[in-house]
Each structure stands twice: as structure tokens, then as C-alpha cells.
Design a protein around this motif. Sequence first.
Motif, mmCIF file in Angstrom:
data_model
loop_
_atom_site.group_PDB
_atom_site.id
_atom_site.type_symbol
_atom_site.label_atom_id
_atom_site.label_comp_id
_atom_site.label_asym_id
_atom_site.label_seq_id
_atom_site.Cartn_x
_atom_site.Cartn_y
_atom_site.Cartn_z
ATOM 1 N N VAL A 200 14.910 37.419 9.336
ATOM 2 C CA VAL A 200 15.321 37.612 10.734
ATOM 3 C C VAL A 200 15.877 39.028 10.886
ATOM 4 O O VAL A 200 16.160 39.693 9.894
ATOM 5 C CB VAL A 200 16.414 36.591 11.146
ATOM 6 N N GLN B 203 4.702 43.366 12.614
ATOM 7 C CA GLN B 203 4.009 42.363 13.431
ATOM 8 C C GLN B 203 3.634 42.974 14.779
ATOM 9 O O GLN B 203 4.218 43.989 15.180
ATOM 10 C CB GLN B 203 4.953 41.190 13.725
ATOM 11 N N VAL C 163 10.366 30.910 21.144
ATOM 12 C CA VAL C 163 9.646 31.190 19.908
ATOM 13 C C VAL C 163 10.463 32.060 18.949
ATOM 14 O O VAL C 163 10.499 31.810 17.760
ATOM 15 C CB VAL C 163 8.292 31.885 20.207
ATOM 16 N N TYR C 164 11.122 33.067 19.490
ATOM 17 C CA TYR C 164 11.728 34.063 18.594
ATOM 18 C C TYR C 164 13.246 33.975 18.468
ATOM 19 O O TYR C 164 13.818 34.553 17.550
ATOM 20 C CB TYR C 164 11.360 35.478 19.063
ATOM 21 N N PHE C 165 13.912 33.318 19.405
ATOM 22 C CA PHE C 165 15.374 33.398 19.405
ATOM 23 C C PHE C 165 16.091 32.051 19.391
ATOM 24 O O PHE C 165 17.301 32.016 19.376
ATOM 25 C CB PHE C 165 15.849 34.221 20.621
ATOM 26 N N TYR D 290 16.505 37.754 15.885
ATOM 27 C CA TYR D 290 15.058 37.701 16.126
ATOM 28 C C TYR D 290 14.434 37.073 14.878
ATOM 29 O O TYR D 290 14.617 37.574 13.765
ATOM 30 C CB TYR D 290 14.493 39.116 16.339
ATOM 31 N N CYS D 291 13.716 35.991 15.069
ATOM 32 C CA CYS D 291 13.157 35.265 13.931
ATOM 33 C C CYS D 291 11.675 35.637 13.794
ATOM 34 O O CYS D 291 10.883 35.444 14.716
ATOM 35 C CB CYS D 291 13.324 33.768 14.193
ATOM 36 N N THR D 292 11.307 36.184 12.617
ATOM 37 C CA THR D 292 9.939 36.698 12.442
ATOM 38 C C THR D 292 8.893 35.605 12.240
ATOM 39 O O THR D 292 7.721 35.831 12.480
ATOM 40 C CB THR D 292 9.853 37.607 11.197
ATOM 41 N N GLY D 293 9.334 34.445 11.694
ATOM 42 C CA GLY D 293 8.351 33.419 11.326
ATOM 43 C C GLY D 293 7.851 33.611 9.904
ATOM 44 O O GLY D 293 7.017 32.850 9.425
ATOM 45 N N GLU E 57 4.626 41.972 17.401
ATOM 46 C CA GLU E 57 5.875 41.940 18.154
ATOM 47 C C GLU E 57 6.815 43.080 17.792
ATOM 48 O O GLU E 57 7.657 43.473 18.598
ATOM 49 C CB GLU E 57 6.602 40.608 17.885
ATOM 50 N N THR E 58 6.732 43.583 16.563
ATOM 51 C CA THR E 58 7.717 44.598 16.147
ATOM 52 C C THR E 58 7.295 45.999 16.589
ATOM 53 O O THR E 58 8.095 46.924 16.507
ATOM 54 C CB THR E 58 7.951 44.590 14.623
#
Length: 672
Positions: free
Chosen positions: A489, A439, A511-513, A520-523, A441-442
Motif C-alpha cells: 500500500v 500500474q 477499489v483502492y481505499f 492506497y491499496c495496489t492489489g 493507476e500510478t
Amino acid sequence: MSSRMYKPTDHVIKKSYLPSIQKYKEMYERSLTESELFWTEVAQEFQWHVAPKPGGFMKYNFDITKGRVFVKFMEEAELNVCYNLLDRNVKNGFGDKIAFFWEGNSPDDYTRITYRKLLDLVCQFANGLLAKGIRKGDRVAVYMPMILEAVICMLACARIGAVHTVVFAGFSSDALAERLSDAKAKLLVTADGAWRGERMYVYKRTCDDAIEKARTFFKHRVDMCMVVNHLDRVTPGGSLKSEIKDLYNWNEETDIWWHEVLEGESNICPPEWVAAEDPLFVLYTSGSTGKPKGVVHTTAGYLMYAAATFRYVFDYHRRDVYWCTADVGWITGHTYVVYAPLANAATSVMFEGTPYFPKVDRYWSIINKYKVTQFYTAPTAIRALMAHYNVEDGNLTMPDLSSLRVLGSVGEPINPAAWLWYYTRIGKERCSIVDTFWQTETGGHVITGLPGATPMKPGAAGFPFFGVEPKILNEDGIEIEGPGEGYLVFARPWPGMMRTLLEDQDRFERVYFSKFPGYYCTGDGVRRDEDGYLWITGRIDDMLNVSGHLMSTAEVEGVLASDPRVSEAAVVPKPHEVKGEALYCFVVLKEGLQFDADLVKTLTLLVRQKIGAFAAPDTIQNAPGLPKTRSGKIMRRILRKIAVGDHEVGDISTLADPGVVEELFNNRPAEA
Ligand code: PRX
């Protein structure tokens, strides 16, 4: 689905850094149990101004119940990313190595650039930026086609410690204006325009509009706009011809040509040494509330992670020629067109055009022309091309592609049919396919196969990259071990992950935590099969993935509802053969207003204007109302069923008005 396994062939294994799954497993274990040692080895390849100190190299908190979330990697070290991508490689004897083969939209336009020449140009432009008053920490927005100046600009920013924020040049002026002001960009760097296929795009005009909108709507002033005169190089007659120049404005006070910025500047520019945790760039990604999120990536961790993933996931070796088709405006373009290949002294192809121009064999002819060894693209492109080759067309021949060894896929799950076509028709059953899940984010790949090590299952992303610890949680946050399905996650940080959202740490944590403290939650949803392979099942939040472009339902709904005739809108994804997902929009009009083809046209145009052409809806349906619970929550599950015409909607007794469902089915447009 977990079906057949395809083993890496000798063609791949004999070159591979990791020639067996056992080797991967050993190294993976070590990356978790001795993570400091693992990343210190990676760090040793790079040049540090202040070397990382042993002990406490990764500090973090993932648990919001214990305080603020943060990640810090090699905190006290100092370095410069640009120095490590260019000067270091030139010093190591790669000065004459080709960094990029640039292939233009027209096959007649191509050039190449060595590491030494790239360094010269980056230094010159960096000096130009300094001369115009850009300093460490300043934000520089970039809105560019796929030309070498985009890379030069990003690296020049890194050289002086300025923070770039690249905006994909398919975004509209509204979207650009919002990002310019959110990032408080001082400078915007663009090109007059570019050709894609047979169409000319005038980027300078979009930038003029965006700068004006940033000023009027957001009260943000962009001081300067630097413009590459690209059309001159690729347009017969040149871009300074009056009919093209008339298409955009020129403000003598704030606009300046790129070549004028370079004039008289030295090709020597000492790098600005920055702290490991200083920001390298900000990249906006869609957020489920509609407002884009400015994902912040920092220096040392991002570089280490980009370098390591590139080396192992693409199995890059010194003489290989690598090609990633992504645009620099997306994270794939940042990490795997710019930073990671250069960190590995790689030779890459950079392509300006489209897969269909002048003919649908363009990708394959480029692979053949440059003898590409690693090819990295998106499932949507594979599906679109596959459709051309699967029809009987005697004119479509495939050139020799035997240089290929590794094929990559990114952006969305790859369906088994597309995987098989990629494997057999492009890879000739000898190449490994790496399905890379990650992502914005990653920062880099987090779940993927490795070419020589991982037996492949079509559609499965595979296993975690080094240092990454995925878990599957159920709705209650309980870990699912062994086979099962749930939320994807991560239990600990890896060096390349984002550090925060630009000036919005609260949103970052929310959003993520916040859903699962400590993770860390990816969605994304994920399934683990009996062999431990991870299969990404798609987004579990209100996000859509159209041709690998992530966008939020709220973002599109906001645009539709901004039309004064619309009282409410709801958008859901509908499966699409080529794009993966398409936008299906339900629009409720204000009392007494007429729904007609004109309205559909206007609303479609509005989405294109406010977001970009890639977000244009496939279907807009007239809705007398929306299926809502008694508390007013829209039941998107039901809308998804209506979009595909599936009457198995399940229990609708909790709806405030169950009758609306039948009406919506009856109202489906004929073409849906
Ligand atoms: O849903 C996942 C999907 O794309 C999302 C991330 O989008 P973005 O930040 O725009 O970055 C795209 C390029 C890295 C993820 O949350 N996604 C990405 N790669 C894959 C994928 N879904 C399945 N398989 C993949 N290989």
C-alpha cells in the motif's frame, strides 16, 4: 531468493545522476520531508501559464472514514503539456533534435522526426480537430498501431485540452465499443490497418464494427472517425487497392482521411492553457468485477512525475537514444513512449513491428542500428527471445550491443533466469537492470532501482521512487516493519497518481481505499527482505497477468458464461514459461450437454472476439461442478492446484461437495 547482489559497474556509474545508494537515500528522505521543495525544483524546468504557488501544493485525503478521497497537486497553476513537450524544447534549442526514430514492421520502412517537425504536425492536426468541432474537455478515442500519428494525435488533444482515451489496437470491436461509450467519445482516430510480422490487420474494420456496436448496444453515437492511410505507405501497391479497401466500409458522412484533416491547416496553434488538475487522459484498465475502469490522469502532476521518473530511472542524458517497446495502448506506452521522453527532450525509437520479424534478432538489430542506450521491455518478451537463443542454432548471432547502459523491465515480476540472461547476454554484465514496478493507476514508476545507485538483486523491484511512501500491511491492516510479507500500500499520494475513475468516484474509493482506510491499496503482494529490498509477489485479487497484460478473472468468466450452453465458469492463472501466467478455465455445462473439441474452439473464439486475441485461454476444462464453500464462494485456491496438477490441496472439508475435487483432477485434459 535474496541471493547475490550485482553492483552497478563503472560503465553506468560514471554517467549517473545518482552514483551511490547513499545519494539515493538522501534524496529520497528529502523528497518526503521537504516534498514541496523537491517538486518545485522539478516544476521549475517547465513553462507555466500560471506558476504554482508556494504552500499547500499537495492536498489530499486518503482516509474514506474522514470524507471523500481526493488528490490535488499545484491546484491553482495552469500550463499545457503539449507546449512543454514541444514548443519549450524547440525554444531551448532542440528543434533539430530527433524526437523519434520510427522503425516500421519491415526493416525497409523507417523514418525520423525532429522536435520542430513534430510541433508543426501536432499544431496542424490540432487545428484540424478544432475545425471539426473538437473542444476542451471532449473525449477523443484512439485505436492505432505504433505509428507517429498516434503520438501526434495524443499531443494534439493535449494541445487543445481534449482528453484522449487510447484503446490498445489488440482489443476486439466489443471491447472498443464498451470503452467508446463509457468515455462518451465524440471522435475515433484510427488507421486503415498495419502489418505486424507477416499479418495485415485492418483496424478500420474493427472501428466500423465498434462504432456500430456502441450505437446499438450502448446507445452511444461516435460523430466521426479519422483514418490514417498507413497501409499505402507500407504495402506494395498501396492500401487503396480495391481488395484492401473492400475489407472495410467508408461512410462519406462520418469518415475522413487523416491527410484531409490536415489539408489547409496552419502549423501554428496556440495552446489551450488548462488547470493543473484538468484531465489529460483516460486509460482503461481491467477491473476485478469485469467492467473496465477508466483511470483518469490529470495534467501537472502527471507531467512532473513522468519527467522525473524518466530522468532518474533511465538515467537519461542528452545524447542518449532510448527505446521502450511498449504499445501506446498501455500505460507504459503513454508515459514512457510519449510523455516522459518528450518532457526530457529525449531521442527515442518507436517500433511498429514484432520481435520475431523478419527474424528473432529484430530487437537486437534495432538496438544496434540506432545505438540505443536505454532499452525498456517486458519479461515475457525476454523469456520468449531467450528460448530462441538458448537452443543450439548456429544462425542466431547477436549484433554489437555495446551502446547499451540501462535495461528496464516492466509489467510483471522478472524471474531470476530471465534476469540473468538479460544481464549477461544483452547487458554484457556492464549494464544496470531497473525492474520497474508500477500500474496504470500510478502513472509512473513507484518501486524501482536506479541505475547508478542500486545494487541489483535479480527479481527484486527495489526501493520507492522519490515522493512515494510504501508500507506493508497484514490482513488486519497492521503495518509490518522490517522484513516480512503482506499487502503493498502507499501512505501518501505522489504527483503522478490517478485522481479518480471516470464518472465513478464511488468505485475509485471502493477499489483502492476501502480495504485499508488511509492507504492506497495496489492489489499486489510484496515482501521486504533483510536489506530492505521490495519484492513484488503478484496480485492478491482476482486478476491475471498474461504476458504483462492485466485482466480480471471475472471478465473472462463473463464471456464464457455468455455462451448459452455454459451454466458457470471459473478462470484461474496457471504459471507459463513465456507468458508468466496463462488462463486455465473451468466450464460447467448445462444439464445433458456434451463437452467436446468444437465447444472448446467456440469458447476460445468467443474470448478472442469479446476481449482480444491476447486473452485467449490456454486450457478449457470440462467441470462437472466447481469447488464451493457452503455459502457458495468458489475456492479458487483449489482450482489453481488442479490447474497445475498439484494434489496437495489442503483442507477441503469446508466444501459443500468435497468429491468434486477428485473429479476435477480426473477430468484434466491431456494437454494441460
Ligand atoms: O501486478 C503488478 C504488475 O502489473 C500490474 C499493473 O498492470 P498495469 O496497470 O497493466 O500496468 C502495467 C505496466 C506498468 C501491477 O499491479 N506489475 C507491473 N510491473 C511489475 C509488476 N509486477 C512485478 N514487477 C514489476 N516490475
